[in-house]
Design a protein around this motif. Structure first.
Motif, short mmCIF file in Angstrom:
data_model
loop_
_atom_site.label_atom_id
_atom_site.label_comp_id
_atom_site.label_asym_id
_atom_site.label_seq_id
_atom_site.Cartn_x
_atom_site.Cartn_y
_atom_site.Cartn_z
N LYS A 226 0.85 -1.20 0.00
CA LYS A 226 0.00 0.00 0.00
C LYS A 226 0.88 1.25 0.00
N ALA A 227 1.89 1.26 0.85
CA ALA A 227 2.78 2.42 0.96
C ALA A 227 3.48 2.68 -0.38
N LYS A 228 3.89 1.61 -1.02
CA LYS A 228 4.59 1.74 -2.30
C LYS A 228 3.65 2.33 -3.35
N GLN A 229 2.45 1.79 -3.37
CA GLN A 229 1.48 2.28 -4.35
C GLN A 229 1.17 3.75 -4.11
N LEU A 230 1.07 4.15 -2.85
CA LEU A 230 0.71 5.54 -2.53
C LEU A 230 1.82 6.53 -2.86
N THR A 231 3.06 6.05 -2.85
CA THR A 231 4.16 6.98 -3.05
C THR A 231 4.81 6.83 -4.42
N GLN A 232 4.11 6.11 -5.31
CA GLN A 232 4.69 5.88 -6.63
C GLN A 232 4.91 7.17 -7.42
N ARG A 233 3.96 8.07 -7.31
CA ARG A 233 4.04 9.30 -8.10
C ARG A 233 4.10 10.52 -7.21
N THR A 234 5.15 10.67 -6.45
CA THR A 234 5.21 11.81 -5.54
C THR A 234 5.97 12.97 -6.17
N ARG A 235 6.50 12.75 -7.38
CA ARG A 235 7.14 13.81 -8.15
C ARG A 235 8.10 14.69 -7.32
N GLY A 236 8.96 14.02 -6.60
CA GLY A 236 10.01 14.77 -5.89
C GLY A 236 9.56 15.37 -4.56
N LEU A 237 8.34 15.11 -4.14
CA LEU A 237 7.89 15.66 -2.85
C LEU A 237 8.42 14.80 -1.70
N GLU A 238 8.91 15.48 -0.67
CA GLU A 238 9.50 14.76 0.46
C GLU A 238 8.45 14.30 1.47
N ALA A 239 7.40 15.10 1.66
CA ALA A 239 6.45 14.82 2.75
C ALA A 239 5.79 13.44 2.66
N PRO A 240 5.32 13.02 1.47
CA PRO A 240 4.65 11.71 1.44
C PRO A 240 5.58 10.58 1.90
N LEU A 241 6.86 10.68 1.56
CA LEU A 241 7.81 9.65 1.97
C LEU A 241 8.03 9.70 3.48
N ALA A 242 8.12 10.91 4.00
CA ALA A 242 8.30 11.06 5.45
C ALA A 242 7.07 10.51 6.18
N CYS A 243 5.89 10.71 5.60
CA CYS A 243 4.66 10.18 6.22
C CYS A 243 4.75 8.66 6.35
N VAL A 244 5.19 8.01 5.28
CA VAL A 244 5.30 6.55 5.32
C VAL A 244 6.31 6.12 6.39
N ASP A 514 11.81 17.38 -22.42
CA ASP A 514 10.75 16.87 -21.54
C ASP A 514 11.31 16.39 -20.21
N ARG A 515 12.47 15.76 -20.27
CA ARG A 515 13.11 15.26 -19.06
C ARG A 515 13.46 16.42 -18.11
N ALA A 516 13.94 17.53 -18.70
CA ALA A 516 14.26 18.69 -17.86
C ALA A 516 13.00 19.17 -17.12
N PHE A 517 11.86 19.09 -17.80
CA PHE A 517 10.60 19.52 -17.17
C PHE A 517 10.14 18.54 -16.10
N THR A 518 10.21 17.25 -16.40
CA THR A 518 9.73 16.29 -15.39
C THR A 518 10.69 16.25 -14.20
N ASP A 519 11.99 16.43 -14.46
CA ASP A 519 12.93 16.51 -13.33
C ASP A 519 12.63 17.73 -12.47
N PHE A 520 12.16 18.77 -13.10
CA PHE A 520 11.81 19.99 -12.36
C PHE A 520 10.57 19.74 -11.49
N GLY A 521 9.74 18.79 -11.95
CA GLY A 521 8.54 18.45 -11.16
C GLY A 521 7.23 18.59 -11.92
N PHE A 522 7.30 19.03 -13.19
CA PHE A 522 6.08 19.05 -14.00
C PHE A 522 5.66 17.60 -14.28
N PRO A 523 4.36 17.35 -14.41
CA PRO A 523 3.94 15.97 -14.69
C PRO A 523 4.37 15.53 -16.09
N MET A 524 4.60 16.48 -16.97
CA MET A 524 4.88 16.15 -18.36
C MET A 524 5.67 17.29 -18.99
#
Ligand code: 3H9
Length: 707
Positions: A226-244, A514-524
């Motif tokens: 469940k934790a893995k599924q919930l944090t699959q797409r956190t796009r560089g956000l730290e808080a969801p990982l800290a929550c787990v 596109d990679r520069a954008f997704t690394d920045f945190g854009f979804p696409m």
């Protein structure tokens, strides 16, 4: 009931009903747990403990709600004791049972406080949640340790990582509330408290409850999945990982140690940039609803029925948005066939939600029943608001508005979903320009949160007030903007995209940009986005404006329109939406560069950011200079809620302050020197702020003071 309001503390009331003390948090608007509330609760609990006539305590909130949690405005200021954790300890260790009586919301620290009570009862419409993650935080007053002990680790990790509150009924199913009280909530809670006293069994404090943890301790695989599924797409956000990490401690770390580690994680997040950015957005979204000339004295017009003209993708999505909020819609198309097609898509979308399990069949039918299709404009005469979502061409819009002017009832609001066109010119097609306004929804309209409300020169204040209120009803975040080509969002998007072709010709590949954008945190990135939206749309648009785009035009000429044709800037395997880099496109780009005598070179991500995001910020500064947006934070809201700008960076203007305005001006000047392109000419406002050591944040505070 004996009323003994404690006059030493206005923020917490104290009264008794026989042998039960009722402690009431009274800190409008949301009963946030600021210093006065915290000290008031401690004082009230001490009083209840000391009074031998009091056998139990009910803890509740005055007004419409229990508590919206910690007072976010106190974050970053020196802490004042008692802190929330101390209040919670006090509550949990009280020798007399404490029952939380929850109406409205119990969120964040509010729910943490309720979890420290010995029982919880709720009104049927109450909502309970730990939304700290949305502020870039985790629950820092024991929530990550107590919630798993009550609802089990799997349900807890879901609530904490998503931050989505649950309804009272679900809370009852999970065991988070012990009862639902239909009528008088406090009376129900008091009865519950008396029953606890009479049972003579001291309820086990949540901290000591281990029963819900046992199974997961033996086999944590379901929790980890469940934790893995919930944090699959956190796009560089730290808080969801800290929550787990914190919830996991409930399984393997002694309670007190886990509490102090939770606290350390909370403080670390609180001091970080991402949480600052997310808290900025929280206040920015609320600030955006405060609009100059539209004060509380302006009464909104009632809206009971909405009309939508055009049953295409946008019109259909808009109709669904209102139906989802329980507002009846009349959807008008030119002919039966187009109408049936539009209604068919709506039905399919709802069916898809049912198939996915996110919508019940009954609810689907209720929503569908709220949408009435018609091919007669006359049927719009009953609507209080009509939204036009037809073809994006001025002549067509004017024709539609002329007809609406003749049909709509007096006082009805006439809105256009145009994404570029001049609202004032559209208003000229009517004899009631004060009733005309822009409502720019974002695709898919039933999903995207942003609503750009375009204020025309003559738009009446009560029209704006109506739309601001309506936005809240339909779950949108409104930003009021002025009239210009593309308003705030699309105008800045044009600035962001202006260098795309040049970057390709000079050496970057679509996947690198596109990679520069997704690394920045854009979804696409922009090229994958173009493929998704359909490259033919921009192509047609360019042709009508007499413009060209070397690579994109060549792709369209080759019949490559993006995902819908299986090829665009990328290749797509049959049935897949995953963009695969395409050697054919690389060869095309290399060929076009050669034709132009451009020697291609490697282009770093940093350069891509400078040539796309810095011009966009520059355009934002121009938008502020012209008064198209009232404050920098409005631009941040538009970009985060409408264009996928990463929440952890707070929006383009907030991020620009973080980068440093002097740095941005220096880089713009450099690119202006190299290319001579107007796009890089620093806006006077940006240059002035950079020279004075100013920031968009400081500018926004001034704008806020003036609004
Ligand atoms: C936390 O609890 C941390 C703990 O785990 C650990 C601590 C140690 N504080 O949204 P609205 C203001 S973190 C201060 O328009 P609604 C808001 O700015 C907190 N102010 O009303 C606005 O002010 P203004 C976890 C707050 O009825 C006014 O109240 N909690 C707070 O649509 C009205 O707000 C959350 O994240 C606050 N906590 O919705 C919940 N909350 O009028 C955040 C609101 O000057 N809050 N304000 O613009 C919400 O989700 C919604 O505000 C709520 C009400 C659902 C409560």
């Amino acid at each position: 009931m004996e009323q003994e309001v404690d006059d030493r503390n206005d923020a917490v009331g104290y009264s008794t009903d026989g042998d039960v003390a009722v402690v009431t948090i009274a800190n409008p608007p949301v009963n946030a747990l600021g210093y006065a509330v915290r000290s008031g609760i401690v004082a009230a609990l001490e009083r209840a403990a000391a009074d031998p006539a009091v056998k139990a305590v009910v803890l509740t909130g005055a007004g419409r709600t229990f508590s919206g949690g910690a007072d976010i405005t106190e974050f970053g200021k020196p802490p004042r004791e008692p802190g929330l954790s101390a209040v919670i300890r006090h509550c949990e260790s009280l020798a007399k049972p404490v029952v939380a009586a929850i109406r409205g919301v119990a969120l964040g620290g509010g729910l943490e406080l309720a979890l420290a009570c010995h029982a919880r009862v709720a009104a049927p419409d109450a909502r309970l949640g730990l939304p700290e993650v949305k502020l870039g935080l985790l629950p820092g007053a024991g929530g990550t340790q107590r919630l798993p002990r009550v609802v089990g680790p799997e349900a807890a990790v879901e609530m904490i990582v998503t931050g989505t509150p649950i309804a009272a009924a679900k809370a009852a199913t999970l065991g988070l509330v012990d009862g639902i009280v239909e009528d008088d909530l406090v009376a129900g809670a008091t009865a519950h408290a008396r029953a606890l006293v009479e049972s003579r069994q001291t309820p086990v404090p949540v901290r000591d409850r281990e029963d819900r943890l046992a199974a997961t301790r033996r086999d944590p695989s379901a929790f980890e999945a469940k934790a893995k599924q919930l944090t699959q797409r956190t796009r560089g956000l730290e808080a969801p990982l800290a929550c787990v990490r914190a919830v996991r401690m409930a399984l393997d770390t002694p309670f007190d140690e886990a509490l102090s580690r939770e606290r350390a994680l909370f403080t670390e997040l609180l001091d970080g940039f991402q949480s600052k950015a997310q808290r900025h957005l929280f206040f920015a979204e609320r600030e955006a609803t405060k609009v100059a000339g539209v004060g509380r004295e302006v009464t909104p017009r009632p809206v009971a029925r909405v009309g939508v003209v055009g049953a295409g993708t946008m019109g259909g999505g808009i109709a669904m948005t209102f139906a989802n909020a329980g507002i009846p819609v009349t959807l008008v198309e030119m002919n039966r066939e187009a109408l049936e097609r539009g209604l068919g898509v709506i039905r399919k979308n709802y069916d898809l939600s049912v198939a996915r399990g996110s919508l019940g069949e009954q609810e689907r039918d209720r929503r569908l029943a709220l949408i009435t299709g018609s091919t007669r404009y006359e049927d719009l005469a009953v609507a209080d608001l009509v939204i036009e979502a037809v073809f994006e061409e001025m002549a067509v819009k004017k024709e539609v508005f002329g007809r609406l002017d003749r049909i709509a009832r007096p006082g009805a609001i006439l809105a256009s979903n145009t994404s570029y066109l001049d609202i004032d010119a559209i208003a000229d097609a009517t004899g009631r320009p004060a009733d005309v306004v822009g409502t720019h929804f974002f695709s898919p309209a039933n999903v995207m949160k942003l609503l750009e409300i375009v204020r025309g020169r003559r738009t009446a204040p009560d029209v704006l007030a109506t739309l601001l209120g309506l936005a809240k009803r339909i779950g949108k975040v409104p930003v009021v903007v002025g009239v210009c080509h593309g308003f705030v969002g699309n105008r800045m998007l044009a600035a962001r995209s202006a260098e795309n072709e040049a970057l390709l010709l000079e050496g970057a590949l679509p996947q690198e940009v596109d990679r520069a954008f997704t690394d920045f945190g854009f979804p696409m990135g922009p090229f994958a986005m173009g493929d998704l939206a359909g490259l033919d749309v921009g192509w047609r648009n360019r042709k009508s404006l007499g413009r060209t785009a070397v690579i994109a035009d060549a792709l369209c000429e080759a019949g490559r329109f993006g995902q819908k044709t299986g090829e665009g800037f990328y290749r797509y395997e049959a049935g897949s939406r995953r963009p695969e880099p395409d050697p054919w496109v690389e060869a095309l780009i290399a060929g076009k560069a050669r034709e132009r005598g451009i020697e291609r070179r490697p282009i770093a991500a940093e350069e891509i950011v400078e040539r796309t995001l810095y011009p966009m910020i520059n355009e934002g500064a121009r938008i502020l200079e012209e008064g198209i947006a009232a404050r920098p934070s409005d631009i941040d809201v538009a970009w985060v809620d409408g264009y996928g700008f990463p929440v952890g960076k707070g929006g383009p203007m907030f991020w620009a302050d973080h980068v440093g305005l002097a740095t941005i001006v220096e880089r713009l000047d450099d690119w202006h020197g190299k290319t001579g392109r107007e796009l890089f000419a620093a806006a006077p406002l940006l240059r002035r702020l950079a020279a004075d050591g100013g920031s968009f944040a400081a500018l926004g505070r001034k704008a806020g003071a003036g609004a």
